[in-house]
Design an enzyme around this catalytic site. Sequence first.
Site, PDB file in Angstrom:
ATOM      1  CG  ASP A   1      -7.211  16.400 -36.994  1.00 41.18           C
ATOM      2  OD1 ASP A   1      -6.837  17.562 -36.740  1.00 41.18           O
ATOM      3  OD2 ASP A   1      -7.717  15.646 -36.146  1.00 41.18           O
TER       4      ASP A   1
ATOM      5  CD  GLU B   1      -0.366  27.719 -33.314  1.00 48.07           C
ATOM      6  OE1 GLU B   1       0.523  26.851 -33.458  1.00 48.07           O
ATOM      7  OE2 GLU B   1      -1.576  27.449 -33.294  1.00 48.07           O
TER       8      GLU B   1
ATOM      9  NE  ARG C   1      -5.442   8.079 -23.980  1.00 48.12           N
ATOM     10  CZ  ARG C   1      -4.558   8.878 -24.536  1.00 48.12           C
ATOM     11  NH1 ARG C   1      -3.585   9.394 -23.811  1.00 48.12           N
ATOM     12  NH2 ARG C   1      -4.628   9.137 -25.816  1.00 48.12           N
TER      13      ARG C   1
ATOM     14  NE  ARG D   1      -1.027  25.145 -31.068  1.00 51.77           N
ATOM     15  CZ  ARG D   1      -1.968  24.335 -31.486  1.00 51.77           C
ATOM     16  NH1 ARG D   1      -2.072  23.136 -30.977  1.00 51.77           N
ATOM     17  NH2 ARG D   1      -2.818  24.695 -32.406  1.00 51.77           N
TER      18      ARG D   1
ATOM     19  NE  ARG E   1      -9.134  33.360 -32.652  1.00 47.86           N
ATOM     20  CZ  ARG E   1      -9.070  34.620 -32.274  1.00 47.86           C
ATOM     21  NH1 ARG E   1      -9.709  35.561 -32.951  1.00 47.86           N
ATOM     22  NH2 ARG E   1      -8.397  34.965 -31.193  1.00 47.86           N
TER      23      ARG E   1
ATOM     24  NE  ARG F   1      -9.418  19.358 -32.613  1.00 45.32           N
ATOM     25  CZ  ARG F   1      -8.876  18.954 -33.756  1.00 45.32           C
ATOM     26  NH1 ARG F   1      -9.646  18.500 -34.704  1.00 45.32           N
ATOM     27  NH2 ARG F   1      -7.587  19.011 -33.947  1.00 45.32           N
TER      28      ARG F   1
ATOM     29  CE1 TYR G   1     -10.636  22.692 -34.412  1.00 44.97           C
ATOM     30  CE2 TYR G   1      -9.160  21.423 -35.753  1.00 44.97           C
ATOM     31  CZ  TYR G   1      -9.401  22.163 -34.628  1.00 44.97           C
ATOM     32  OH  TYR G   1      -8.395  22.364 -33.719  1.00 44.97           O
TER      33      TYR G   1
HETATM   34  N1  UDP Z   1      -7.497  22.718 -25.714  1.00 41.35           N
HETATM   35  C1  UDP Z   1      -7.403  23.204 -24.428  1.00 41.35           C
HETATM   36  N2  UDP Z   1      -6.207  23.168 -23.788  1.00 41.35           N
HETATM   37  C2  UDP Z   1      -5.084  22.687 -24.374  1.00 41.35           C
HETATM   38  C3  UDP Z   1      -5.176  22.176 -25.685  1.00 41.35           C
HETATM   39  C4  UDP Z   1      -6.392  22.213 -26.330  1.00 41.35           C
HETATM   40  O1  UDP Z   1      -8.382  23.660 -23.871  1.00 41.35           O
HETATM   41  O2  UDP Z   1      -4.004  22.700 -23.736  1.00 41.35           O
HETATM   42  C5  UDP Z   1      -8.807  22.778 -26.395  1.00 41.35           C
HETATM   43  C6  UDP Z   1      -9.030  24.094 -27.094  1.00 41.35           C
HETATM   44  O3  UDP Z   1     -10.393  24.412 -26.988  1.00 41.35           O
HETATM   45  C7  UDP Z   1      -8.671  23.776 -28.543  1.00 41.35           C
HETATM   46  C8  UDP Z   1      -9.172  22.351 -28.670  1.00 41.35           C
HETATM   47  O4  UDP Z   1      -8.922  21.774 -27.382  1.00 41.35           O
HETATM   48  O5  UDP Z   1      -9.293  24.650 -29.436  1.00 41.35           O
HETATM   49  C9  UDP Z   1      -8.494  21.536 -29.747  1.00 41.35           C
HETATM   50  O6  UDP Z   1      -7.113  21.563 -29.537  1.00 41.35           O
HETATM   51  P1  UDP Z   1      -6.085  20.870 -30.511  1.00 41.35           P
HETATM   52  O7  UDP Z   1      -4.745  21.035 -29.905  1.00 41.35           O
HETATM   53  O8  UDP Z   1      -6.578  19.511 -30.823  1.00 41.35           O
HETATM   54  O9  UDP Z   1      -6.278  21.752 -31.807  1.00 41.35           O
HETATM   55  P2  UDP Z   1      -5.366  22.204 -33.019  1.00 41.35           P
HETATM   56  O10 UDP Z   1      -3.993  21.679 -32.781  1.00 41.35           O
HETATM   57  O11 UDP Z   1      -6.016  21.654 -34.246  1.00 41.35           O
HETATM   58  O12 UDP Z   1      -5.436  23.685 -32.962  1.00 41.35           O
END
Ligand code: UDP
Length: 363
Positions: free
Chosen positions: A348, A298, A174, A278, A247, A170, A346
């Site tokens: 979005d 969170e 870049r 976060r 989860r 996901r 999953y």
């Molecule tokens: N991820 C990570 N580091 C980060 C952010 C995301 O390793 O700083 C990985 C982690 O495995 C996570 C996945 O990327 O479960 C998807 O993150 P995203 O932020 O897209 O997920 P969401 O916001 O849907 O929880």
Amino acid sequence: MYDYLIVGSGLSGASIANLLKQKGYNVLVIEKKSNIGGSIRTVKRDGIDIHLYGAHIFHTSDKRTYDYFSSFSKLNNFINSPLAFYKGKYYHLPFNMNTFHDLWNVNTAEEAKAIINTQIEENKIKDITNLEEQAISLVGNDVYQILIKGYTEKQWGRSCKELDPSIIKRLPLRFTYDNNYFNDTYQGIPVDGYSKVIERMLKGVTVVRNADFLKDKNKWMKQAKKIIYTGQIDALFDYKLGRLEYRSLKFETSKLKRKSYQESAVVNYTEREIPYTRIIEHKKFLNIDSDVTYITKEYPLEYKQGCNPYYPINNDKNISLYNEYLKLANEDKNIILAGRLGNYKYYDMDDTIMASFELVDKL
Ligand code: UDP
């Protein structure tokens, strides 16, 4: 007698109800909770929209989806550029030249690629069978150790060696200086708040709150010819084949008497030792100028009954159990499954809406 009974008033249930109503169907929505909107619900405090269930940033490359979603509220021009915090230092996300500059003080894509390729080669991974191997094969060891491992293991409560490689796909990678977290064409936050979007989707639709479909299935089944169920599929069948895993999350929100708390709407805490993944600062999504601010920490949580099942855990065991439940569901032609929980995917927000379009077009 309604044409459709929709169980759940989250984005999935609300968009399906709205689309069916547009086609002239008579729709009833029931919601177990006292509030509508599911996980995208927001509430306004001191002029700031609080994302009650974590950061929601609408993004899509599908024009029909953007036009549809933004017809319920104008979207602003927010671009998600989260930061990661690891052992006292900030790093840019997603993985891009700014991140590589933070990590190794390199300036060009060539230098960054050389470092990443050396690290990939050192690890000698042949077949990718899990998230750890996938991550190292994409970005090398430093990025994995600093920005992925701790965050992912907290988020999922499992070792990266036990997780599906697709989770990490996901995230963009870049070799340009571009901190936009998403690759999509359109992105933004509804200026009127997500709760207004849901309210407007459900305008003219009968909604019954505090109505638990599973507690009174027979009564509700008699209300409509067809049921669209957006809840947990295992709960629909009283867990008779076993429980699917999810989860969950815990949110801790505080009001602070200061103008600003952090330099970005979202900061990811990627080290394992910090228990939250976060911190979001809500006013930054809509760029609100005020003397107070709200932040939410969170915390990932093991799912237990009574918690909200935010994320399906898509491993082989759960997918095969889901498929068994799906067979049961398909035996009853009057029950249609939808949404993140009904489809155990999953999604979005744009995936949810695209799935609603597809379902309603099919119906
Ligand atoms: N991820 C990570 N580091 C980060 C952010 C995301 O390793 O700083 C990985 C982690 O495995 C996570 C996945 O990327 O479960 C998807 O993150 P995203 O932020 O897209 O997920 P969401 O916001 O849907 O929880």
